[in-house]
Design an enzyme around this catalytic site. Structure first.
Site, PDB file in Angstrom:
ATOM      1  CB  ALA A  70      37.058  51.340  32.793  1.00 49.87           C
ATOM      2  N   GLY A 113      40.440  47.518  32.444  1.00 49.55           N
ATOM      3  CA  GLY A 113      41.299  48.624  32.020  1.00 49.55           C
ATOM      4  C   GLY A 113      42.609  48.678  32.802  1.00 49.55           C
ATOM      5  CD  GLU A 116      41.632  47.025  28.143  1.00 52.88           C
ATOM      6  OE1 GLU A 116      40.958  47.764  28.894  1.00 52.88           O
ATOM      7  OE2 GLU A 116      41.269  46.708  26.996  1.00 52.88           O
ATOM      8  CD  GLU A 136      37.484  44.415  30.229  1.00 55.85           C
ATOM      9  OE1 GLU A 136      37.746  43.207  30.418  1.00 55.85           O
ATOM     10  OE2 GLU A 136      38.358  45.297  30.170  1.00 55.85           O
TER      11      GLU A 136
HETATM   12  C1  HXC Z   1      34.387  51.599  40.052  1.00 54.00           C
HETATM   13  C2  HXC Z   1      35.102  50.067  41.612  1.00 54.00           C
HETATM   14  C3  HXC Z   1      35.670  49.271  40.601  1.00 54.00           C
HETATM   15  C4  HXC Z   1      35.552  49.718  39.244  1.00 54.00           C
HETATM   16  C5  HXC Z   1      36.024  48.301  42.475  1.00 54.00           C
HETATM   17  N1  HXC Z   1      35.348  49.428  42.753  1.00 54.00           N
HETATM   18  N2  HXC Z   1      36.222  48.183  41.165  1.00 54.00           N
HETATM   19  N3  HXC Z   1      34.471  51.219  41.337  1.00 54.00           N
HETATM   20  N4  HXC Z   1      34.896  50.896  39.035  1.00 54.00           N
HETATM   21  N5  HXC Z   1      36.070  49.047  38.208  1.00 54.00           N
HETATM   22  C6  HXC Z   1      34.925  49.904  44.079  1.00 54.00           C
HETATM   23  C7  HXC Z   1      33.801  49.086  44.633  1.00 54.00           C
HETATM   24  O1  HXC Z   1      32.573  49.491  44.086  1.00 54.00           O
HETATM   25  C8  HXC Z   1      33.914  49.380  46.106  1.00 54.00           C
HETATM   26  O2  HXC Z   1      33.356  50.642  46.372  1.00 54.00           O
HETATM   27  C9  HXC Z   1      35.407  49.499  46.322  1.00 54.00           C
HETATM   28  O3  HXC Z   1      35.970  49.752  45.016  1.00 54.00           O
HETATM   29  C10 HXC Z   1      36.034  48.258  46.871  1.00 54.00           C
HETATM   30  O4  HXC Z   1      35.663  47.157  46.055  1.00 54.00           O
HETATM   31  P1  HXC Z   1      34.909  45.846  46.613  1.00 54.00           P
HETATM   32  O5  HXC Z   1      34.141  45.266  45.477  1.00 54.00           O
HETATM   33  O6  HXC Z   1      34.167  46.146  47.859  1.00 54.00           O
HETATM   34  O7  HXC Z   1      36.181  44.923  46.962  1.00 54.00           O
HETATM   35  P2  HXC Z   1      36.270  43.326  46.894  1.00 54.00           P
HETATM   36  O8  HXC Z   1      35.023  42.697  47.448  1.00 54.00           O
HETATM   37  O9  HXC Z   1      37.588  42.982  47.485  1.00 54.00           O
HETATM   38  O10 HXC Z   1      36.290  42.963  45.323  1.00 54.00           O
HETATM   39  C11 HXC Z   1      37.331  43.435  44.526  1.00 54.00           C
HETATM   40  C12 HXC Z   1      36.995  43.194  43.037  1.00 54.00           C
HETATM   41  C13 HXC Z   1      35.649  43.866  42.711  1.00 54.00           C
HETATM   42  C14 HXC Z   1      36.935  41.690  42.746  1.00 54.00           C
HETATM   43  C15 HXC Z   1      38.149  43.801  42.207  1.00 54.00           C
HETATM   44  O11 HXC Z   1      35.660  45.206  43.182  1.00 54.00           O
HETATM   45  C16 HXC Z   1      35.323  43.908  41.257  1.00 54.00           C
HETATM   46  O12 HXC Z   1      34.905  42.881  40.664  1.00 54.00           O
HETATM   47  N6  HXC Z   1      35.459  45.051  40.606  1.00 54.00           N
HETATM   48  C17 HXC Z   1      35.118  45.275  39.231  1.00 54.00           C
HETATM   49  C18 HXC Z   1      36.161  44.686  38.339  1.00 54.00           C
HETATM   50  C19 HXC Z   1      35.787  44.863  36.871  1.00 54.00           C
HETATM   51  O13 HXC Z   1      34.734  44.405  36.418  1.00 54.00           O
HETATM   52  N7  HXC Z   1      36.636  45.577  36.108  1.00 54.00           N
HETATM   53  C20 HXC Z   1      36.403  45.803  34.706  1.00 54.00           C
HETATM   54  C21 HXC Z   1      35.704  47.114  34.549  1.00 54.00           C
HETATM   55  S1  HXC Z   1      35.262  47.378  32.859  1.00 54.00           S
HETATM   56  P3  HXC Z   1      32.298  50.868  47.580  1.00 54.00           P
HETATM   57  O14 HXC Z   1      31.958  52.313  47.421  1.00 54.00           O
HETATM   58  O15 HXC Z   1      31.174  49.927  47.321  1.00 54.00           O
HETATM   59  O16 HXC Z   1      33.111  50.540  48.800  1.00 54.00           O
HETATM   60  C22 HXC Z   1      36.664  47.895  32.130  1.00 54.00           C
HETATM   61  C23 HXC Z   1      36.526  48.289  30.681  1.00 54.00           C
HETATM   62  C24 HXC Z   1      37.808  48.761  30.107  1.00 54.00           C
HETATM   63  O17 HXC Z   1      37.694  48.000  32.697  1.00 54.00           O
HETATM   64  C25 HXC Z   1      37.558  49.432  28.807  1.00 54.00           C
HETATM   65  C26 HXC Z   1      38.531  50.573  28.607  1.00 54.00           C
HETATM   66  C27 HXC Z   1      38.118  51.458  27.463  1.00 54.00           C
END
Ligand code: HXC
Length: 262
Positions: A70, A113, A116, A136
């Site tokens: 998400a 997400g 999912e 998450e």
């Molecule tokens: C918003 C995101 C994002 C996310 C990555 N980005 N994931 N932005 N939401 N979920 C953005 C980063 O901020 C960054 O932007 C750019 O994408 C590139 O990511 P990096 O982190 O620089 O890349 P890298 O170092 O290769 O790491 C990749 C990664 C990491 C391991 C996937 O980005 C990460 O941990 N992302 C979050 C993953 C996560 O927690 N997902 C779950 C979300 S909660 P900038 O502008 O800084 O370049 C969820 C709830 C679902 O999904 C519920 C549904 C109802």
């Protein structure tokens, strides 16, 4: 006709007769699922649902990410009431009730997400560099778009618990072993393999495909005797279709069937 110009966060391509390829396209955020993206995806599914000659969809991301979850920035702005009334919920429901075959072609990050979303697909094909996870818990939250329930059913209790409670992703190889995906490929072949499957499905009798998909999905949600009763009703219903007659006649006449969807 569906054209890509209508969209900001994804592209849609008619690949061959009956098959659409949908590519998530927010590279700046690793295809994080914001409300706009989910809304556009549900609009594509609405359109595909209503277009009779669409027979199967392939959903993919980029080589770096299927989707990294998400959109965390968007989520950060929502309080409890915001989450309760979140319009995204309707988009997820649209994806859940899509009646045509949906194949996910997954490369790179498939997290939160994003995982999912991939689990909403009927068939998952992954590149060997894909990683699947529910991170998450690292954010102090938990999966909220079906992750706990669909993972449990896909991979069993121990692996579902491991992924959801630790937040650690698993490799494509592990995802194959535990049944989350049905095949792994070279990363550059993932979309091609998914399209080949979709094209094959697109040649089958659409009513049979639709009822078979529904029978399997119902089986995920019901006890055995309920599932078997649904299967038998669907099987009986298909006996009334032109395509059943055509399929059987083609076999007996040693020719390829030409299905009409009737
Ligand atoms: C918003 C995101 C994002 C996310 C990555 N980005 N994931 N932005 N939401 N979920 C953005 C980063 O901020 C960054 O932007 C750019 O994408 C590139 O990511 P990096 O982190 O620089 O890349 P890298 O170092 O290769 O790491 C990749 C990664 C990491 C391991 C996937 O980005 C990460 O941990 N992302 C979050 C993953 C996560 O927690 N997902 C779950 C979300 S909660 P900038 O502008 O800084 O370049 C969820 C709830 C679902 O999904 C519920 C549904 C109802």
């Amino acid at each position: 006709h569906m054209t890509t110009e209508n969209f900001h966060t994804l592209t849609v391509e008619t690949v061959s007769a009956g098959v659409w390829l949908v590519r998530l396209n927010r590279p700046q955020a690793l295809n994080a699922l914001n409300t706009e993206l989910l809304g556009e995806l549900s609009a594509v599914l609405d359109h595909a649902e209503m277009t009779e000659d669409v027979r199967a969809l392939v959903l993919t991301g980029s080589t770096r990410a299927f989707a990294a979850g998400a959109d965390i920035n968007e989520m950060a702005a929502l309080d409890m009431v915001g989450i309760l009334n979140d319009p995204r919920q309707q988009h997820w429901q649209r994806i859940t009730r899509f009646s045509k075959p949906l194949i996910a072609a997954v490369n790179g990050f498939c997290l939160g997400g994003g995982c999912e979303l991939a689990m909403h697909a009927d068939i998952l094909i992954a590149g060997h560099d894909a990683e699947f996870g529910q991170p998450e818990i690292n954010l102090g939250i938990m999966p909220g778009a079906g992750g706990t329930q669909r993972l449990l059913r896909a991979v069993g209790k121990s692996m579902a618990m491991q992924m959801v409670l630790s937040g650690q992703p698993i490799s494509a190889q592990q995802a194959l072993q535990c049944g989350l995906v049905s095949e792994i490929t070279q990363p550059e072949m993932t979309v091609e393999r998914a399209l080949a499957l979709a094209c094959r499905i697109a040649t089958k009798a659409p009513l049979a495909v639709r009822l078979a998909k529904e029978a399997i999905l119902r089986g995920m949600d019901a006890d055995l005797s309920t599932g078997l009763r649904y299967e038998r009703q669907a099987f009986t219903l298909l006996a009334a279709t032109d395509d059943r007659n055509e399929g059987i006649a083609a076999f007996r006449e040693k020719r390829q069937p030409g299905f009409s969807g009737r």
